[in-house]
Scaffold this active site. Structure first.
Site, short mmCIF file in Angstrom:
data_model
loop_
_atom_site.label_atom_id
_atom_site.label_comp_id
_atom_site.label_asym_id
_atom_site.label_seq_id
_atom_site.Cartn_x
_atom_site.Cartn_y
_atom_site.Cartn_z
N SER A 171 35.09 61.53 -6.07
CA SER A 171 34.90 62.44 -4.94
C SER A 171 35.34 63.86 -5.27
O SER A 171 36.20 64.09 -6.12
CB SER A 171 35.69 61.95 -3.73
OG SER A 171 35.39 60.62 -3.44
N1 SAH Z 1 37.93 56.47 -4.84
C1 SAH Z 1 36.97 56.67 -5.92
C2 SAH Z 1 35.59 56.95 -5.37
C3 SAH Z 1 34.58 56.17 -6.12
S1 SAH Z 1 32.96 56.12 -5.44
C4 SAH Z 1 37.44 57.74 -6.88
O1 SAH Z 1 38.45 58.39 -6.61
O2 SAH Z 1 36.83 57.90 -7.93
C5 SAH Z 1 33.02 54.66 -4.48
C6 SAH Z 1 33.34 53.38 -5.18
O3 SAH Z 1 33.27 52.33 -4.20
C7 SAH Z 1 32.37 52.97 -6.28
O4 SAH Z 1 33.06 52.73 -7.46
C8 SAH Z 1 31.71 51.68 -5.74
O5 SAH Z 1 31.38 50.74 -6.73
C9 SAH Z 1 32.81 51.17 -4.83
N2 SAH Z 1 32.36 50.21 -3.80
C10 SAH Z 1 31.25 50.25 -3.04
N3 SAH Z 1 31.22 49.19 -2.21
C11 SAH Z 1 32.37 48.47 -2.44
C12 SAH Z 1 32.92 47.27 -1.90
N4 SAH Z 1 32.29 46.58 -0.95
N5 SAH Z 1 34.10 46.84 -2.37
C13 SAH Z 1 34.76 47.52 -3.35
N6 SAH Z 1 34.28 48.66 -3.90
C14 SAH Z 1 33.11 49.13 -3.46
#
Ligand code: SAH
Length: 218
Positions: A66
């Site tokens: 993000s």
């Molecule tokens: N907090 C992260 C943001 C990553 S983007 C950072 O700081 O980099 C969002 C992430 O959520 C992705 O890696 C995606 O695979 C994950 N995601 C999406 N749906 C999910 C679920 N149901 N359970 C766990 N992770 C999930």
């Protein structure tokens, strides 16, 4: 200190002043965490020089780290104190979890993509983030064995608020989650007290999809 790390420290300071403080984040703990965590180590080597820019970046598997301001805004909304146990859904690069780990007692973070889960778990060990616990599963089910949590943060966009996450919040717990369609969402904050839950809309945002049982079905 090595020349490289001095360069990134300089980038980081500029990021905090121009993107975070300038847009109204005032929580001293959040500002200090954003000044400390080496964001460039949470992206691929080729993207390191862009890591402190005012935008999200790709982290592989069509996912993103993000934008710095969003990380700060969501973290401030969680109102963390050092005894708090926090659940994060969507580990991704691990950057958001690392920021939370500076402010809370322990961070539980769930990722549904196996390659990201493995890569980030290794990074937490390498950088000595010993108060982050990782799990590979569908985070829309929460983490029942470790509940209730003082705070829950969902870092992927949901079609609506999964009831099970609200149930895993402690009394006086805070939940921050982007809710909307797959193109744009509102950042919603829930506060739970003895009487029920109170909802606040913190404004627009754009996240990758929360995919799972109580999220999008792909
Ligand atoms: N907090 C992260 C943001 C990553 S983007 C950072 O700081 O980099 C969002 C992430 O959520 C992705 O890696 C995606 O695979 C994950 N995601 C999406 N749906 C999910 C679920 N149901 N359970 C766990 N992770 C999930």
């Amino acid at each position: 200190m090595k020349k490289e790390s001095i360069k990134y420290e300089h980038f980081r300071e500029r990021m905090v002043q121009k993107q975070i403080e300038a847009r109204g984040i005032t929580d001293p703990g959040v500002l200090s965490a954003m000044r400390t965590v080496p964001r460039h180590l949470f992206v691929d080597e080729a993207l390191m020089d862009q890591a402190y820019g005012d935008f999200p970046l790709p982290i592989g598997d069509q996912q993103t780290i993000s934008q710095p301001y969003i990380v700060a805004e969501m973290t401030e909304a969680l109102q963390l104190s050092e005894e708090d146990r926090v659940l994060e859904i969507g580990t991704g690069s691990g950057y958001q979890a690392a920021i939370l780990a500076k402010l809370a007692y322990r961070v539980y973070t769930i990722e549904r993509i196996h390659s990201l889960y493995l890569k980030t778990r290794k990074l937490f060990d390498k950088l000595y983030y010993y108060n982050i616990v990782t799990k590979y599963s569908d985070g829309t089910a929460g983490w029942r064995d470790e509940s209730p949590f003082d705070a829950i943060i969902v870092t992927a966009g949901a079609p609506d608020i999964p009831e099970v996450l609200v149930n895993q919040l402690a009394v006086h717990g805070r939940l921050v989650i982007p809710v909307g369609d797959q193109y744009s969402q509102s950042l919603i904050k829930l506060y739970k007290d003895e009487g029920g839950v109170r909802e606040t809309n913190l404004g627009g945002c754009r996240f990758v999809k929360l995919v799972g049982e109580c999220g999008w079905r792909i």
